[in-house]
Scaffold this active site. Structure first.
Site, PDB file in Angstrom:
ATOM      1  N   PRO A 118       0.845  -1.195   0.000  1.00 30.83           N
ATOM      2  CA  PRO A 118       0.000   0.000   0.000  1.00 30.83           C
ATOM      3  C   PRO A 118       0.880   1.245   0.000  1.00 30.83           C
ATOM      4  O   PRO A 118       1.637   1.471   0.937  1.00 30.83           O
ATOM      5  CB  PRO A 118      -0.793  -0.125   1.306  1.00 30.83           C
ATOM      6  N   MET A 119       0.807   2.049  -1.055  1.00 32.00           N
ATOM      7  CA  MET A 119       1.636   3.252  -1.157  1.00 32.00           C
ATOM      8  C   MET A 119       0.750   4.457  -1.418  1.00 32.00           C
ATOM      9  O   MET A 119       0.010   4.497  -2.408  1.00 32.00           O
ATOM     10  CB  MET A 119       2.673   3.101  -2.280  1.00 32.00           C
ATOM     11  N   CYS A 146       3.906   3.767   8.280  1.00 32.11           N
ATOM     12  CA  CYS A 146       4.180   4.977   7.486  1.00 32.11           C
ATOM     13  C   CYS A 146       5.091   5.920   8.270  1.00 32.11           C
ATOM     14  O   CYS A 146       4.760   6.352   9.372  1.00 32.11           O
ATOM     15  CB  CYS A 146       2.887   5.694   7.135  1.00 32.11           C
ATOM     16  N   GLN A 177      -6.426  -0.552   3.484  1.00 32.34           N
ATOM     17  CA  GLN A 177      -5.574  -0.212   4.626  1.00 32.34           C
ATOM     18  C   GLN A 177      -6.020   1.099   5.260  1.00 32.34           C
ATOM     19  O   GLN A 177      -6.294   2.079   4.572  1.00 32.34           O
ATOM     20  CB  GLN A 177      -4.108  -0.079   4.202  1.00 32.34           C
ATOM     21  N   LYS A 180       0.673  -3.985   8.781  1.00 34.59           N
ATOM     22  CA  LYS A 180       1.973  -3.682   8.167  1.00 34.59           C
ATOM     23  C   LYS A 180       2.712  -2.731   9.096  1.00 34.59           C
ATOM     24  O   LYS A 180       2.160  -1.715   9.527  1.00 34.59           O
ATOM     25  CB  LYS A 180       1.808  -3.046   6.786  1.00 34.59           C
ATOM     26  N   GLY A 198      10.950  -4.570   1.725  1.00 34.37           N
ATOM     27  CA  GLY A 198      12.093  -3.670   1.778  1.00 34.37           C
ATOM     28  C   GLY A 198      13.209  -4.077   0.840  1.00 34.37           C
ATOM     29  O   GLY A 198      13.814  -5.142   0.993  1.00 34.37           O
ATOM     30  N   ASP A 199      13.466  -3.241  -0.181  1.00 28.66           N
ATOM     31  CA  ASP A 199      14.619  -3.365  -1.072  1.00 28.66           C
ATOM     32  C   ASP A 199      14.541  -4.482  -2.097  1.00 28.66           C
ATOM     33  O   ASP A 199      15.534  -4.762  -2.777  1.00 28.66           O
ATOM     34  CB  ASP A 199      15.928  -3.533  -0.274  1.00 28.66           C
ATOM     35  N   GLY A 255       7.023  -2.746  -3.100  1.00 26.32           N
ATOM     36  CA  GLY A 255       6.496  -1.400  -3.164  1.00 26.32           C
ATOM     37  C   GLY A 255       7.143  -0.585  -4.255  1.00 26.32           C
ATOM     38  O   GLY A 255       6.732  -0.596  -5.408  1.00 26.32           O
ATOM     39  N   ARG A 256       8.232   0.097  -3.893  1.00 30.01           N
ATOM     40  CA  ARG A 256       8.843   1.062  -4.808  1.00 30.01           C
ATOM     41  C   ARG A 256       9.310   0.445  -6.129  1.00 30.01           C
ATOM     42  O   ARG A 256       9.290   1.102  -7.170  1.00 30.01           O
ATOM     43  CB  ARG A 256      10.011   1.757  -4.102  1.00 30.01           C
TER      44      ARG A 256
END
Length: 345
Positions: A18-19, A102, A72, A141, A205-206, A228-229
Site C-alpha cells: 500500500p503506497m 508509514c 488499509q 503492516k 524492503g529493497d 512497493g517502490r
C-alpha cells in the site's frame, strides 16, 4: 499455499504494498495484470472516513478483478479506528490492514502510522479495537521499531497475533531510517522462525530484482514478499519474480509494445476513475518510467506531459510505437525512489 484466514494465496505470494498516492485502482490494475497475488489500497485516514472526506471515501473503491484486495487504514484513536473498520467492511474487501509503518512526519508525529511504534501498548489496544469491530480478516503492516534502540518487532508480532490478526507484513527498517541504508531482514526472519508465531509473515524492503527475491526467500524463510517502490513504473516485476522462482531463468524485459500498451491501459483506467482532468494530469508522472530505456525519448515525454486529452496522448503513444519499432530495450537496474519525499501527506 498460504492462507490468510479463509483467503488462499499461491505458494510464496507476491504482494503489492500500500503506497500513498501510488496504489490507486489504475496502478493496481496493471500490477494485477502482471502477477500481483494480493494488493492493498492507498492508506486511508480513519478520521477522514468518519468525517466523510471525499478523498478518503474515494480510496474505498475496489473492483472484482482486483481480488483478493485489502483496504488499509491508519489512525491513533481506538474509537475512530474501530468505527472506520465498520465503514470499510461495508464495501466488502477481502481483508482490512492497519498501517503501523508509514514514516511520513505528518502521520508519525500525530501518533499514527509508524508513530505508534513508540507505544506498543497503544498498538495492541488499537489492533484489538479493530479486530473486535469487524468480521473481516485483519492484518498489519509495520516496521522493525521506532529507532535502533527500540527494535521491538518480535514482541510486537507476538502481541498482535494474540489480538487476532491473521498476517503480518514487516518492512526491514525503523521509522528513524525512513528509506535510508539497507533493509535488515534478519529480524523479519526471527519473527518468522519464532515458534509462537503461526500467522503468515511477509517481508518488505529493497526487493528490486527476481534474483534478490529468490535469495531472500531462501535466506530468510518468509511466507511471501511485499513489493512497493520497485513496482512504480515497472509492474512487470511481479511476473519476472514469479518466472524466476519457478524456472531459475530471467524473463526478457518488457518489449516496447508491452510498455506502450501498459501506459495506454493505465491512462484509460486513470481517466475512468479520476475523470478527464485529474486523470490526464496525474498520469503525466508515469510516462518517463514506462518509456525508460528508449534513446532520445525526451521530445515525446515533453509532449506527453503537456497534452490535455486521451486522444492526443494515444496519438503520441502510437508515434512512439512506430518510431521505435523493432528497438530492443535492454534490462536496467530498477531504481528504488524515495517516493515519500513527494507524498502529499
Amino acid at each position: 499455499m498460504v492462507k490468510i484466514d479463509q483467503i488462499t494465496l499461491p505458494d510464496f505470494p507476491l504482494l503489492l504494498a500500500p503506497m500513498e498516492d501510488v496504489s490507486d485502482p489504475p496502478f493496481r490494475a496493471v500490477c494485477k495484470d502482471n502477477g500481483a497475488d494480493l494488493m492493498y489500497t492507498e492508506f486511508i485516514s480513519s478520521e477522514g472516513l468518519i468525517r466523510d472526506a471525499i478523498k478518503s471515501r474515494q480510496k474505498l473503491d475496489i473492483f472484482d478483478y482486483e481480488r483478493p484486495v485489502g483496504i488499509q487504514i491508519f489512525g491513533g484513536d481506538e474509537e475512530a479506528l474501530a468505527l472506520s473498520a465498520r465503514i470499510v467492511e461495508a464495501v466488502n474487501p477481502d481483508l482490512l490492514d492497519i498501517n503501523f509503518g508509514c514514516p511520513v512526519k505528518k502521520v508519525a508525529m500525530k501518533g499514527a502510522g509508524a508513530g505508534v511504534l513508540k507505544d506498543v501498548d497503544l498498538m495492541v489496544r488499537l489492533t484489538a479495537a479493530v479486530v473486535k469491530s469487524t468480521t473481516l480478516p485483519v492484518t498489519v503492516k509495520t516496521r522493525l521499531g521506532w529507532d535502533d534502540n527500540s527494535k521491538n518487532i518480535e514482541e510486537v508480532a507476538e502481541r498482535l497475533q494474540d489480538c487476532g490478526i491473521k498476517a503480518l507484513a514487516i518492512h526491514g527498517r525503523t521509522r528513524a531510517q525512513m528509506y535510508k541504508g539497507e533493509a535488515d531482514w534478519t529480524l523479519i526472519a526471527k519473527v518468522k522462525n519464532n515458534p509462537r508465531i503461526h500467522i503468515p509473515v511477509f517481508g518488505n524492503g529493497d526487493i528490486d530484482s527476481p534474483q534478490k527475491a529468490a535469495d531472500y526467500k531462501n535466506r530468510y524463510g518468509v511466507d511471501g514478499i511485499m513489493i512497493g517502490r520497485a513496482a512504480i513504473g515497472y509492474p512487470w516485476i511481479f511476473r519476472e519474480i514469479r518466472h524466476y522462482l519457478n524456472t531459475g531463468e530471467l524473463l526478457a524485459p518488457p518489449t516496447l509494445e508491452e510498455r506502450v500498451e501498459v501506459a495506454r491501459k493505465h491512462l484509460r483506467k486513470s481517466l475512468e476513475w479520476k475523470g478527464p482532468i485529474a486523470g490526464i494530469n496525474e498520469m503525466r508522472r508515469h510516462y518517463a518510467n514506462y518509456l525508460k530505456g528508449l534513446p532520445n525519448i525526451k521530445e515525446y515525454r515533453n509532449r506527453l506531459v503537456t497534452l490535455k486529452t486521451m486522444e492526443e496522448v494515444e496519438e503520441v503513444l502510437d508515434e512512439v510505437k512506430e518510431k521505435y519499432n523493432g528497438f530492443v530495450i535492454e534490462r536496467t537496474a530498477i531504481e528504488l525512489i524515495n517516493y515519500h519525499e513527494k507524498c502529499p501527506v
